[in-house]
Design a protein around this motif. Structure first.
Motif, PDB file in Angstrom:
ATOM      1  N   ARG A  45      27.292  13.919  19.181  1.00 53.16           N
ATOM      2  CA  ARG A  45      26.614  15.487  18.780  1.00 53.16           C
ATOM      3  C   ARG A  45      27.533  16.526  19.170  1.00 53.16           C
ATOM      4  N   ASN A  62      18.369  22.243  13.694  1.00 53.97           N
ATOM      5  CA  ASN A  62      18.705  21.027  13.244  1.00 53.97           C
ATOM      6  C   ASN A  62      18.076  19.858  14.314  1.00 53.97           C
ATOM      7  N   GLU A 122      15.826  16.912  12.912  1.00 55.24           N
ATOM      8  CA  GLU A 122      15.962  15.504  13.462  1.00 55.24           C
ATOM      9  C   GLU A 122      14.670  15.175  13.814  1.00 55.24           C
TER      10      GLU A 122
END
Length: 319
Positions: free
Chosen positions: A59, A70, A74
């Motif tokens: 990441r 984000n 997730e």
């Protein structure tokens, strides 16, 4: 043409938001596809793209707002995927629907028409919470059956529920309900169903007060909270019941609009259907008392609720 720094930042910020929202839509689409797929199909394996030139694997660092969005995407994706797998594990026809966010202000609860007593200022008696959201509320009464599979199933599926306990059947294993109380991330609320599950209208005010307030004391002592909700045994009450309940901290008296069993549903309303805000009743029972286990009952009621397009929400978020 020269673009100002201010305009550049606004353009970049908008692009990040659009990208994040696109990720949310993709997550929801993938979850919906999983929910509707055959129970035996896992779908194609997804391949993670290789990092671009000059970048390390894993990441990357992301700007604050985009990174938070984000991360949220997730988390939602992981929760949905876990629910799909849990539904398959426990034999549900479809994964339970996600409940919407609860209202910022709880709705005003009033006594259902025809359920009134002559007293004023007493806890409201109701079978349905006033809401337009397609949610219902699952409640389980008494505490006779102490099935560890129920706790595992509800935790795996992340289904909120509320328990209304009677001391005469829970006192042999308070620990089970202490584990239940902490078994969900959002907690399981433990409420009052009297000490001995007696027919309250047949008792004096003093006797009713002992049944109700005595159970308030037990729950507070054993589980650390004094419950605001009370359900009279068999759904029977009179004005003395409500006065006694109010005297020891009860704020509301939820009854039910439908009742769940392992092999069928029973309905209070003439149309034999669910409605937004309906309270669903079931009991802590096993094969010795009905045709199935508690997981069988949850499987039945959740298949009905989900097929009708409803999610299960947490009662205490609305009452």
């Amino acid at each position: 043409m020269v673009i100002s720094a201010h305009l550049f930042r606004r353009t970049l910020g908008a692009a990040l938001v659009v990208a994040a929202l696109a990720s949310v839509a993709t997550a929801c689409s993938e979850a919906g596809s999983d929910a509707g797929s055959d129970a035996g199909s896992d779908g194609p394996e997804r391949v993670t793209p290789a990092p671009g030139a000059g970048r390390q694997g894993g990441r990357a660092e992301e700007p604050g707002s985009a990174g938070a969005l984000n991360a949220y995407v997730e988390k939602v994706r992981a929760q949905r995927a876990a629910r799909v797998l849990a539904a398959k594990k426990w034999g549900l026809a479809r994964p339970p629907l996600e409940a919407p966010a609860p209202p910022a202000v709880k709705p005003k609860i009033t006594t259902r028409k025809g359920f009134e007593t002559d007293g004023e200022g007493l806890p409201p008696v109701f079978t349905t919470v006033p809401t337009k959201q397609k949610v219902v509320f699952l409640t389980i009464d008494d505490g006779a059956e102490k099935d560890p599979e129920l706790l595992r199933m509800m935790k795996d599926l992340r289904i909120p529920y509320s328990a209304f306990l009677s001391d005469y059947v829970v006192k042999d294993d308070y620990g089970y309900f202490a584990r239940m109380q902490k078994s969900l991330e959002s907690g399981v609320a433990l409420h009052n169903h009297t000490l001995n599950h007696r027919y309250l209208p047949g008792l004096s005010y003093k006797q009713q007060k002992r049944e109700i307030c005595g159970m308030q004391d037990v729950i507070e002592k054993r589980f650390g909270t004094r419950p605001p909700l009370f359900r009279p045994p068999y759904g029977n009450y009179n004005e003395d019941t409500l006065r006694a309940a109010k005297s020891c901290g009860v704020k509301a008296v939820p009854l039910w609009a439908s009742e769940a069993f392992p092999d069928h549903m029973e309905w209070r309303e003439w149309d034999r259907d669910l409605h937004p805000g309906d309270i669903v009743l079931t009991h802590f029972r096993g094969k010795g008392d009905w045709k199935g286990t508690m997981p069988d009952m949850i499987r039945r009621v959740m298949n009905v609720i989900t097929a009708k397009g409803y999610a299960v929400a947490k009662l205490e978020d609305y009452v």
